[in-house]
Motif scaffolding. Structure first.
Motif, PDB file in Angstrom:
ATOM      1  N   ALA A 162      39.563  41.060  40.090  1.00 25.18           N
ATOM      2  CA  ALA A 162      38.989  42.416  40.145  1.00 25.18           C
ATOM      3  C   ALA A 162      38.177  42.692  38.884  1.00 25.18           C
ATOM      4  O   ALA A 162      37.081  43.273  38.941  1.00 25.18           O
ATOM      5  CB  ALA A 162      40.111  43.443  40.301  1.00 25.18           C
ATOM      6  N   SER A 163      38.687  42.232  37.769  1.00 20.42           N
ATOM      7  CA  SER A 163      37.979  42.453  36.499  1.00 20.42           C
ATOM      8  C   SER A 163      36.651  41.698  36.480  1.00 20.42           C
ATOM      9  O   SER A 163      35.641  42.222  35.992  1.00 20.42           O
ATOM     10  CB  SER A 163      38.884  42.013  35.347  1.00 20.42           C
ATOM     11  OG  SER A 163      38.155  41.948  34.148  1.00 20.42           O
ATOM     12  N   MET A 164      36.636  40.484  36.997  1.00 20.94           N
ATOM     13  CA  MET A 164      35.367  39.735  37.063  1.00 20.94           C
ATOM     14  C   MET A 164      34.365  40.481  37.951  1.00 20.94           C
ATOM     15  O   MET A 164      33.182  40.557  37.627  1.00 20.94           O
ATOM     16  CB  MET A 164      35.597  38.338  37.633  1.00 20.94           C
ATOM     17  CG  MET A 164      36.404  37.415  36.725  1.00 20.94           C
ATOM     18  SD  MET A 164      36.752  35.853  37.607  1.00 20.94           S
ATOM     19  CE  MET A 164      37.853  35.047  36.440  1.00 20.94           C
ATOM     20  N   ARG A 165      34.833  41.009  39.051  1.00 15.93           N
ATOM     21  CA  ARG A 165      33.934  41.765  39.944  1.00 15.93           C
ATOM     22  C   ARG A 165      33.359  42.973  39.211  1.00 15.93           C
ATOM     23  O   ARG A 165      32.165  43.255  39.277  1.00 15.93           O
ATOM     24  CB  ARG A 165      34.683  42.215  41.202  1.00 15.93           C
ATOM     25  CG  ARG A 165      34.774  41.145  42.284  1.00 15.93           C
ATOM     26  CD  ARG A 165      35.243  41.697  43.625  1.00 15.93           C
ATOM     27  NE  ARG A 165      36.560  42.306  43.546  1.00 15.93           N
ATOM     28  CZ  ARG A 165      37.717  41.628  43.694  1.00 15.93           C
ATOM     29  NH1 ARG A 165      37.705  40.331  43.932  1.00 15.93           N
ATOM     30  NH2 ARG A 165      38.860  42.257  43.609  1.00 15.93           N
ATOM     31  N   GLU A 166      34.238  43.666  38.483  1.00 15.62           N
ATOM     32  CA  GLU A 166      33.771  44.861  37.753  1.00 15.62           C
ATOM     33  C   GLU A 166      32.760  44.497  36.677  1.00 15.62           C
ATOM     34  O   GLU A 166      31.787  45.216  36.460  1.00 15.62           O
ATOM     35  CB  GLU A 166      34.964  45.571  37.099  1.00 15.62           C
ATOM     36  CG  GLU A 166      35.729  46.453  38.085  1.00 15.62           C
ATOM     37  CD  GLU A 166      37.124  46.785  37.564  1.00 15.62           C
ATOM     38  OE1 GLU A 166      37.337  46.756  36.339  1.00 15.62           O
ATOM     39  OE2 GLU A 166      38.006  47.044  38.421  1.00 15.62           O
ATOM     40  N   GLN A 167      33.008  43.374  36.010  1.00 13.49           N
ATOM     41  CA  GLN A 167      32.104  42.939  34.928  1.00 13.49           C
ATOM     42  C   GLN A 167      30.917  42.135  35.434  1.00 13.49           C
ATOM     43  O   GLN A 167      30.141  41.609  34.639  1.00 13.49           O
ATOM     44  CB  GLN A 167      32.876  42.065  33.924  1.00 13.49           C
ATOM     45  CG  GLN A 167      34.021  42.768  33.216  1.00 13.49           C
ATOM     46  CD  GLN A 167      34.773  41.792  32.307  1.00 13.49           C
ATOM     47  OE1 GLN A 167      34.204  41.234  31.373  1.00 13.49           O
ATOM     48  NE2 GLN A 167      36.047  41.588  32.601  1.00 13.49           N
ATOM     49  N   ASN A 168      30.810  42.012  36.766  1.00 15.30           N
ATOM     50  CA  ASN A 168      29.746  41.181  37.345  1.00 15.30           C
ATOM     51  C   ASN A 168      29.765  39.744  36.841  1.00 15.30           C
ATOM     52  O   ASN A 168      28.716  39.111  36.684  1.00 15.30           O
ATOM     53  CB  ASN A 168      28.363  41.798  37.109  1.00 15.30           C
ATOM     54  CG  ASN A 168      28.087  42.921  38.089  1.00 15.30           C
ATOM     55  OD1 ASN A 168      28.420  42.798  39.274  1.00 15.30           O
ATOM     56  ND2 ASN A 168      27.514  44.008  37.615  1.00 15.30           N
TER      57      ASN A 168
END
Lengths: 434, 434
Positions: free
Chosen positions: B319-325
């Motif tokens: 989820a964090s990778m998605r948020e940080q693109n």
């Protein structure tokens, strides 16, 4: 019109000692001389043809919906309807087939609706089985098998917490009467380090109760223990044929595979929860020191009423007995009260992780041995792994099954003041490896 | 018109680095905005609609028979036709879709026959799965898992003789993209004697190859090793999601059950044996001292040509990778050459006891880890049972999967002089327990 009144049927063979009195009314799927398979109800020595009865206008309302769902050669859609449809059909069948039925004349006028069970009727699997799960909840069997490996500590630490089960093979489940081809496979000869390939030399049966799933659940949704019994459509007998030598070599670390998947036999009639209602019992008290079930497996009604009192019998008929016209010999007489968990607990456990159950899924109970030597449900237990052969009345001995041996399971429910019901037979004859 | 000529398609997106160049042509089942599911072929970034193409009169003879069998929302009947029908369809598709096709105009005139893959198309399971069997033939994985329990003797004595496998749950196999609900179940906390119930705390993936069964066999008939590859319809990627804590507590003595049955994800395109032909290899030589396969598993052609060289990749997108693109992070890159047995050997073994295989049955290979740390196919192996968390580029760490984590499998075949083909993705995102 209830079971306890001992109402009789106008079909004479349903009265007396039939497995299928008016109080049973199990559904199945049959065909006559190659016709398309269709649904019927066993009554005495006959099959009541539901398709023909529907065409004759004998059903309406919920009972009609139930019969319509039962057509097409598999009961899955009927199972999916759940309890209310099953009860509606049962009540109508009781009206139609009981002694005082005003419709007897109408039914008899169309003789084709009552077919003799024994004659030309072939019985099929009652449903298309999606997934088959075999449990291991016969605790006496688990102890007996465990003792062969771990004499001092037969039950593993999880046994009294987890209703142990594993996935089985659905494609090779067959109705009673289909021959059992002796499987071939890898086995490790005693004292050797390398396996050999050949026919199984330790072929065995396992006496189990089969449980048909009715209404399913969506993936991700658990079925609560309080609702679990509503998801059961009925019961049958199940023979979990087992190749002990193949099993011993293959089963570590992921469980039995080819030692079981060559065939599983079931009795073809689906005995409903309603027919079994008088034979419900409180779950037998757990021995002192046994843990309570975890909350997701615990329900007061299920504990008080969820066990089944079904007498289960295993008979052996060898080729020699057939030649000598000897009757089949009883190998064991046990009871489904030997289940450590109720059928509802199996449903709740199976779905607690979100696993989707579907109408027509089948569970096996695991081998239902009792504590006494006369109550054992497999030759593995009777002969202690082949160490003590059984002596038969025919003069033969058996460690394991030989070609030509036929194993016959029967079951019977009895209670004072209630009609006794049976399950029909689950038979299978061993034929030589190909 | 053969693969080695590197023929291009008039569909531009099929040339270049697509998973689905002209040389692949995998079949699948799709629907558009709620339409009835129907069969199609992946080509570049499009789906070639077989139903519409059939209606437009683009098929005749054996290819037409194959397309007709593929209709109705499941490929089982197409699988049952076997290799000759598959090859006829492939040859016709190559004619229709290759650069020089004289039918390009006719196809383009009916734009609806080429649907953009990414847009409104939903991909379904390609077949109705009768039985699902999960094998354990990734030997590096078996060693790694064995080491966690038996450091000095990781492989059990049967491993190099028996293609170890067990029955899995068919009802919860889902196509790529379906969320993975974290299962609940019984687990035994470290150092405790009594289990607790709750959400799985050690959720994991397993990187596997899926094998689709084509033509089946009758119960009682074994499929000979020399004919076994003819019974395989194609391949996919398979994620055998695993709840390690539930598994550790439940799996003795009958194998994994609820720790696996909550969901299994597969890539939706069936990559055919014909597309994979250039990527066949000799079965890697067995290490010195390993036994020869028993005769029923041994075939010279299979040994020389039965292994598959498919590069298999695992990626994690938190989820964090998605948020940080941030892009998904690779967790492992392995290869199907890590299978200790060929797909044909699995078919021969599975049926050697007479077990009936049916069109649309699915096998999993078992986790296909390689010998190096960068080649592992599960977090259990990467973190050594949670002892050594993985550090991610996002600054996060993982012992096991957390809610919001998405696991993505990809696969690729490469060989000099041949078009590279892929499998499409097998994705699944973990969502919180209910």
């Amino acid at each position: 019109m209830t079971q306890s009144t001992l109402t009789r049927s106008w079909i004479a063979s349903a009265n007396g000692h039939s497995d299928f009195p008016l109080q049973n009314l199990p559904l199945g799927v049959f065909s006559v001389q190659g016709s398309a398979p269709r649904s019927g109800v066993a009554i005495g020595e006959h099959i009541f043809d539901l398709e023909a009865a529907l065409a004759a206008g004998l059903f309406e309302g919920a009972a009609k919906v139930a019969v319509e769902a039962s057509l097409g050669g598999a009961l899955n859609a009927y199972f999916a309807l759940g309890k209310s449809a099953r009860v509606a059909l049962r009540e109508r069948l009781l009206e139609l087939l009981s002694e005082g039925s005003t419709l007897r004349g109408k039914i008899e006028a169309q003789g084709a609706k009552l077919l003799p069970l024994a004659a030309d009727c072939e019985l099929h699997l009652p449903a298309k089985i999606g997934d088959y799960t075999d449990f291991y909840v016969g605790i006496e069997h688990a102890k007996n098998v465990g003792k062969l490996f771990r004499p001092d500590n037969p039950l593993l630490p999880n046994y009294k917490y987890v209703p142990i089960g594993y996935h089985g093979r659905a494609s090779t489940i067959r109705p009673s009467g289909v021959d059992v081809r002796r499987p071939k496979g890898q086995t490790l000869p005693a004292g050797q380090n390398e396996p050999v390939f050949g026919p199984c030399a330790r072929l065995d049966y396992e006496l189990e109760l089969g449980i048909w799933i009715g209404q399913g659940n969506d993936m991700g949704d658990a079925i609560a223990i309080g609702e679990a019994s509503e998801h059961i459509a009925g019961f049958c007998l199940l023979n979990d044929w087992s190749a002990r030598d193949i099993q011993a070599w293959e089963y570590q670390p992921l469980g039995p595979f080819l030692s079981k998947s060559f065939i599983t036999s079931i009795s073809p009639w689906v005995v409903t929860a309603e027919a079994l209602e008088p034979f419900r019992r409180a779950q037998p008290a757990r021995p002192q020191g046994d843990p309570q079930p975890l909350p997701y497996l615990l329900d007061a009604h299920d504990q008080a009423h969820g066990a089944l009192d079904i007498e289960l019998e295993v008979l052996l008929l060898t080729a020699s007995m057939r030649e000598q016209n000897l009757p089949a010999q009883r190998l064991g007489l046990s009871n489904s009260l030997n289940m450590y968990w109720t059928a509802a607990q199996l449903v709740a456990h199976h779905s607690v992780n979100g696993c989707q159950l579907q109408p027509g899924d089948l569970f096996g109970s695991g081998t239902l041995s009792g504590p006494d030597q006369s109550q054992l449900g497999s030759l593995l237990e009777i002969t202690e792994g082949g160490k003590h052969p059984v002596e038969l009345a025919s003069g033969e001995v058996r460690k394991f099954l030989e070609d030509g041996d036929e194993i016959i399971f029967r079951a019977r429910c009895k209670r004072e003041g209630f009609a006794s019901i049976g399950f029909g037979e689950c038979r299978g004859k061993v034929v030589a490896a190909r």
